[in-house]
Write an enzyme that holds these catalytic residues in place. Structure first.
Site, PDB file in Angstrom:
ATOM      1  N   SER A   1       0.757  -1.027   0.169  1.00  0.00           N
ATOM      2  CA  SER A   1       0.011  -0.601  -0.175  1.00  0.00           C
ATOM      3  C   SER A   1       1.382   1.817   0.090  1.00  0.00           C
ATOM      4  O   SER A   1       1.923   1.345   0.487  1.00  0.00           O
ATOM      5  CB  SER A   1      -0.540  -0.061   1.802  1.00  0.00           C
ATOM      6  OG  SER A   1      -1.998  -1.015   1.359  1.00  0.00           O
TER       7      SER A   1
HETATM    8  N1  SAH Z   1      -1.874  -4.722   3.610  1.00  0.00           N
HETATM    9  C1  SAH Z   1      -0.767  -4.529   2.932  1.00  0.00           C
HETATM   10  C2  SAH Z   1      -1.234  -4.369   1.102  1.00  0.00           C
HETATM   11  C3  SAH Z   1      -2.082  -5.832   1.164  1.00  0.00           C
HETATM   12  S1  SAH Z   1      -2.696  -5.797  -0.676  1.00  0.00           S
HETATM   13  C4  SAH Z   1       0.344  -3.258   2.920  1.00  0.00           C
HETATM   14  O1  SAH Z   1       0.763  -3.025   3.867  1.00  0.00           O
HETATM   15  O2  SAH Z   1       1.013  -3.168   1.935  1.00  0.00           O
HETATM   16  C5  SAH Z   1      -4.132  -6.633  -0.308  1.00  0.00           C
HETATM   17  C6  SAH Z   1      -3.768  -7.884   0.464  1.00  0.00           C
HETATM   18  O3  SAH Z   1      -4.798  -8.643   0.500  1.00  0.00           O
HETATM   19  C7  SAH Z   1      -2.977  -9.008  -0.555  1.00  0.00           C
HETATM   20  O4  SAH Z   1      -2.406  -9.514  -0.031  1.00  0.00           O
HETATM   21  C8  SAH Z   1      -3.943 -10.431  -0.788  1.00  0.00           C
HETATM   22  O5  SAH Z   1      -4.654 -11.349  -1.867  1.00  0.00           O
HETATM   23  C9  SAH Z   1      -5.026  -9.742   0.259  1.00  0.00           C
HETATM   24  N2  SAH Z   1      -6.161 -10.405   0.386  1.00  0.00           N
HETATM   25  C10 SAH Z   1      -7.787 -10.298  -0.618  1.00  0.00           C
HETATM   26  N3  SAH Z   1      -8.407 -10.427  -0.061  1.00  0.00           N
HETATM   27  C11 SAH Z   1      -8.157 -11.380   1.000  1.00  0.00           C
HETATM   28  C12 SAH Z   1      -8.932 -12.045   1.861  1.00  0.00           C
HETATM   29  N4  SAH Z   1     -10.743 -12.824   1.611  1.00  0.00           N
HETATM   30  N5  SAH Z   1      -8.060 -12.463   2.844  1.00  0.00           N
HETATM   31  C13 SAH Z   1      -7.325 -12.172   3.299  1.00  0.00           C
HETATM   32  N6  SAH Z   1      -6.857 -11.688   2.607  1.00  0.00           N
HETATM   33  C14 SAH Z   1      -7.175 -11.089   1.117  1.00  0.00           C
END
Ligand code: SAH
Length: 215
Positions: A65
C-alpha cells in the site's frame, strides 16, 4: 543515489514531511512511518523507490500500500484512543502490519495468499515485532476465536462490509475499509454502537479487491 543513500534517514524524513503536508497529524503514526524500513518489504530492484509515496508491486498480483493510505487508515483507527485488540485483513507483505503493531496491544492478521503471509511472518521476526498473530485464511470470515475486536482494518475493497467482520466488531469498536466498485471506492470508518453501525466517509481510494477463498 546509490546503496544506503536510497534508504537513508533523510529519504525517510522526506516521506514523513510529505505525509504531514497532506494532513497526517498523529505524531505516533508519523514516527512509525519514519521508523519502519519500507525497503525490506519490496524486491531489491524496487528498493530505490521504497520511500516514494506510491503503491508498488509485491508479486502474486498484489501491491504494497501507498504510505499515505497506510498512515491515513492507521490514524483513522487509533483516533481518540488506540484500540487494544485489532484484526487486520490482507496482510500482504506486512508493511501496514509493521506500522500498526506497536500502536496496539495485539494484532491479528489474516492473508489468503500463503507465500505473502510467510514473507510477512519473516519480516515481523526480522523487525522484532512480537505482538502479531497471523493466519492463512479468508478475511471475509474474519477470525472468530479472538472476536470481538476493538478495531478492524481491511486492506482490500469489497462492495459492502462483510457481515462476519461487522459482527466481530466489539461495542465502540471501529472498522476501516475501502468499499465500492473498481475506481469508485471510498474509504469508510464504521463505528459500532450496540446494534447501530455509524458510517463516515474518509475519502476516495483505489485498492485491490477482497477475494473469496484461499489464494
Ligand atoms: N496491507 C498490505 C497491502 C496488501 S494488498 C500493505 O501494507 O502493503 C491486499 C492484500 O489483501 C493482498 O495481499 C491480498 O492477497 C489480500 N486479500 C485479498 N482478499 C483477501 C481475503 N479475502 N482474505 C485475506 N486476505 C485477502
Amino acid at each position: 543515489m546509490t546503496g544506503i543513500g536510497m534508504t537513508s534517514a533523510r529519504t525517510r524524513d522526506r516521506l514523513v514531511t510529505r505525509l504531514r503536508e497532506q494532513g497526517i497529524a498523529d505524531p505516533n503514526v508519523l514516527e512509525r512511518i519514519r521508523a519502519v524500513p519500507r525497503h525490506v518489504f519490496v524486491d531489491e530492484a524496487l528498493s530505490s523507490r521504497a520511500y516514494e509515496d506510491t503503491a508498488l508491486p509485491i508479486g502474486h498480483g498484489q501491491t504494497i500500500s501507498q504510505p499515505y493510505i497506510v498512515a491515513r487508515m492507521t490514524e483513522a483507527l487509533i483516533e481518540g484512543g488506540a484500540p487494544r485488540k485489532v484484526l487486520e485483513v490482507g496482510t500482504g507483505c506486512g508493511y501496514q502490519t509493521a506500522v500498526l503493531a506497536p500502536l496496539v496491544a495485539t494484532l491479528y492478521s489474516v492473508e489468503r495468499i500463503a507465500a505473502l503471509q510467510l514473507r510477512a511472518r519473516r519480516a515481523m521476526r526480522d523487525l522484532k515485532i512480537t505482538n502479531v498473530f497471523m493466519r492463512h485464511g479468508d478475511g471475509f470470515e474474519g477470525w472468530p476465536p479472538y472476536a470481538p475486536y476493538d478495531g478492524i482494518i481491511v486492506a482490500a475493497a469489497a462492495m459492502a462490509v462483510p457481515a462476519a467482520l461487522q459482527n466481530q466488531l466489539g461495542n465502540g469498536g471501529r472498522l476501516i475499509m475501502p468499499v465500492g466498485p473498481d475506481r469508485e471506492q471510498q474509504l469508510i470508518r464504521v463505528t459500532r454502537r450496540g446494534d447501530n453501525f455509524e458510517r463516515e466517509v474518509l475519502g476516495s481510494v483505489t485498492f485491490v479487491p477482497l477475494l473469496q477463498g484461499l489464494g
